[in-house]
Write a protein that holds these residues in place. Structure first.
Motif, PDB file in Angstrom:
ATOM      1  N   GLY A  85       0.830  -1.201   0.000  1.00 30.88           N
ATOM      2  CA  GLY A  85       0.000   0.000   0.000  1.00 30.88           C
ATOM      3  C   GLY A  85       0.858   1.242   0.000  1.00 30.88           C
ATOM      4  O   GLY A  85       2.084   1.185   0.168  1.00 30.88           O
ATOM      5  N   ALA A  86       0.212   2.383  -0.203  1.00 29.58           N
ATOM      6  CA  ALA A  86       0.939   3.647  -0.270  1.00 29.58           C
ATOM      7  C   ALA A  86       0.039   4.781   0.189  1.00 29.58           C
ATOM      8  O   ALA A  86      -1.197   4.699   0.093  1.00 29.58           O
ATOM      9  CB  ALA A  86       1.437   3.906  -1.695  1.00 29.58           C
ATOM     10  N   ASN A  88      -0.001   9.052  -0.339  1.00 33.97           N
ATOM     11  CA  ASN A  88       0.607  10.244  -0.924  1.00 33.97           C
ATOM     12  C   ASN A  88       0.254  11.443  -0.059  1.00 33.97           C
ATOM     13  O   ASN A  88      -0.826  12.009  -0.163  1.00 33.97           O
ATOM     14  CB  ASN A  88       0.123  10.456  -2.356  1.00 33.97           C
ATOM     15  N   THR A 124      -0.525   8.185  -8.542  1.00 35.38           N
ATOM     16  CA  THR A 124      -1.661   7.266  -8.646  1.00 35.38           C
ATOM     17  C   THR A 124      -1.477   6.311  -9.827  1.00 35.38           C
ATOM     18  O   THR A 124      -1.684   5.099  -9.701  1.00 35.38           O
ATOM     19  CB  THR A 124      -2.967   8.059  -8.792  1.00 35.38           C
ATOM     20  N   CYS A 127       1.189   3.701  -9.057  1.00 40.22           N
ATOM     21  CA  CYS A 127       0.684   2.638  -8.177  1.00 40.22           C
ATOM     22  C   CYS A 127      -0.129   1.621  -8.979  1.00 40.22           C
ATOM     23  O   CYS A 127      -0.044   0.403  -8.744  1.00 40.22           O
ATOM     24  CB  CYS A 127      -0.168   3.232  -7.060  1.00 40.22           C
ATOM     25  N   PHE A 138      -3.212  -4.231  -3.436  1.00 35.68           N
ATOM     26  CA  PHE A 138      -2.576  -2.921  -3.228  1.00 35.68           C
ATOM     27  C   PHE A 138      -3.646  -1.925  -2.802  1.00 35.68           C
ATOM     28  O   PHE A 138      -4.717  -1.850  -3.397  1.00 35.68           O
ATOM     29  CB  PHE A 138      -1.930  -2.445  -4.532  1.00 35.68           C
ATOM     30  N   SER A 139      -3.336  -1.140  -1.754  1.00 41.49           N
ATOM     31  CA  SER A 139      -4.251  -0.098  -1.288  1.00 41.49           C
ATOM     32  C   SER A 139      -3.528   1.241  -1.264  1.00 41.49           C
ATOM     33  O   SER A 139      -2.526   1.407  -0.565  1.00 41.49           O
ATOM     34  CB  SER A 139      -4.775  -0.423   0.116  1.00 41.49           C
ATOM     35  N   LEU A 140      -4.038   2.198  -2.031  1.00 42.15           N
ATOM     36  CA  LEU A 140      -3.488   3.555  -2.058  1.00 42.15           C
ATOM     37  C   LEU A 140      -4.443   4.501  -1.346  1.00 42.15           C
ATOM     38  O   LEU A 140      -5.661   4.432  -1.550  1.00 42.15           O
ATOM     39  CB  LEU A 140      -3.294   4.009  -3.509  1.00 42.15           C
ATOM     40  N   ASN A 142      -5.049   8.534  -1.018  1.00 42.59           N
ATOM     41  CA  ASN A 142      -4.748   9.905  -1.406  1.00 42.59           C
ATOM     42  C   ASN A 142      -5.294  10.857  -0.342  1.00 42.59           C
ATOM     43  O   ASN A 142      -6.328  10.580   0.275  1.00 42.59           O
ATOM     44  CB  ASN A 142      -5.371  10.233  -2.760  1.00 42.59           C
ATOM     45  N   THR A 179      -9.196   9.716  -8.015  1.00 37.59           N
ATOM     46  CA  THR A 179      -9.258   8.452  -7.270  1.00 37.59           C
ATOM     47  C   THR A 179     -10.336   7.543  -7.841  1.00 37.59           C
ATOM     48  O   THR A 179     -10.093   6.361  -8.123  1.00 37.59           O
ATOM     49  CB  THR A 179      -9.533   8.750  -5.781  1.00 37.59           C
ATOM     50  N   ILE A 193      -8.206   2.367  -4.192  1.00 40.57           N
ATOM     51  CA  ILE A 193      -7.763   3.721  -3.868  1.00 40.57           C
ATOM     52  C   ILE A 193      -8.898   4.426  -3.131  1.00 40.57           C
ATOM     53  O   ILE A 193     -10.055   4.360  -3.552  1.00 40.57           O
ATOM     54  CB  ILE A 193      -7.408   4.566  -5.101  1.00 40.57           C
ATOM     55  N   LEU A 236      -5.682   1.315   4.765  1.00 41.19           N
ATOM     56  CA  LEU A 236      -4.535   0.499   4.365  1.00 41.19           C
ATOM     57  C   LEU A 236      -4.679  -0.952   4.794  1.00 41.19           C
ATOM     58  O   LEU A 236      -4.028  -1.836   4.238  1.00 41.19           O
ATOM     59  CB  LEU A 236      -3.245   1.069   4.972  1.00 41.19           C
TER      60      LEU A 236
END
Length: 256
Positions: A85-86, A88, A124, A127, A138-140, A142, A179, A193, A236
């Motif tokens: 995950g990320a 920003n 974005t 990712c 994967f979980s982003l 914003n 998103t 996202i 996340l």
């Protein structure tokens, strides 16, 4: 009982900032591994150390990242193969950012949109590319804002030199739709996202502003970073497994 992010690796862009630094500390506390990325590793390291983060931790990796530079972005994502995950939390802007509405030039407006919204798009997209390449969940997250949701309450800036920049409203509202666009385009439940939209975060603003802002909330006033972080950790984690394309507002009623 397992911690919320046990064995997950999370990339934090803007880890040397107010929110980013708090996230690094909290993710480590929740059992996660962190790739802390920012434009200046020395400044970021000092900031994290001042927050009590163990900068020698084997669960913490430092990375150089300029979110406005495509080559820098590609380089970072090519190095790591286990990102879950990320977040920003970056906030790039030019030297004239924050000027009052009638004083904002078109060139300055466009430059700030390019820096902030453009880099949000780049991060974005990267990712999404990373997910397509590795095909692991994967979980982003914003970071948007209450001012991406509602119009500014300009009266709270009376008797101060502050304002709510027009660029900020344009950027933060666009990030929410960016998103939604991206998760709809990828169309895979393993790629999520979401946005978090905080109310004002306390950073030693003038008392006149703090008092006026507090009157617009249900009593909390400006938030501490720690009061925003919980929503990011939730997004996340596996506890939000099928939450996607959403915006969580954390503002103690300011936007009502």
């Amino acid at each position: 009982m397992d911690r919320l992010l046990e064995n997950k690796t999370i990339l934090i862009a803007g880890a040397g900032g107010l929110l980013g630094g708090g996230l690094v500390s909290s993710i480590l506390d929740q059992g996660g591994k962190v790739i802390a990325a920012d434009m200046n590793i020395d400044v970021m390291t000092r900031q994290l150390a001042s927050l009590g983060v163990d900068i020698e931790s084997t669960n913490l990796t430092f990375a150089l990242l300029d979110v406005t530079d495509e080559e820098s972005m590609n380089q970072l994502f090519s190095v790591y193969e286990n990102i879950d995950g990320a977040v920003n939390s970056t906030y790039p802007r030019n030297k004239t950012y924050g000027t009052h509405f009638f004083d904002v030039s078109l060139d300055s407006f466009n430059e700030n949109l390019s820096l902030h919204l453009g880099s949000a798009f780049l991060f974005t997209k990267q990712c999404a590319v990373y997910f397509k390449k590795h095909e692991t969940p994967f979980s982003l997250v914003n970071i948007s804002s209450i001012y991406g949701v509602v119009a500014p309450k300009f009266e709270i800036y009376d008797n101060t030199s502050m304002t709510m920049p027009v660029e900020y409203a344009a950027i933060k509202s666009a990030i929410q739709h960016l998103t939604k666009y991206t998760v709809s385009y990828i169309n895979d439940s393993n790629f999520r996202i979401n946005c978090v939209s905080p109310g004002g975060i306390f950073n030693h603003q003038p008392d006149e502003f703090l008092n006026a802002y507090k009157k617009k909330t249900h009593g909390a006033g400006m938030l501490d970073v720690e009061e925003v972080i919980g929503s990011v950790l939730f997004l996340l984690s596996e506890q939000s497994r099928y939450v996607t394309g959403q915006n969580i507002i954390v503002d103690d009623g300011f936007s009502l």
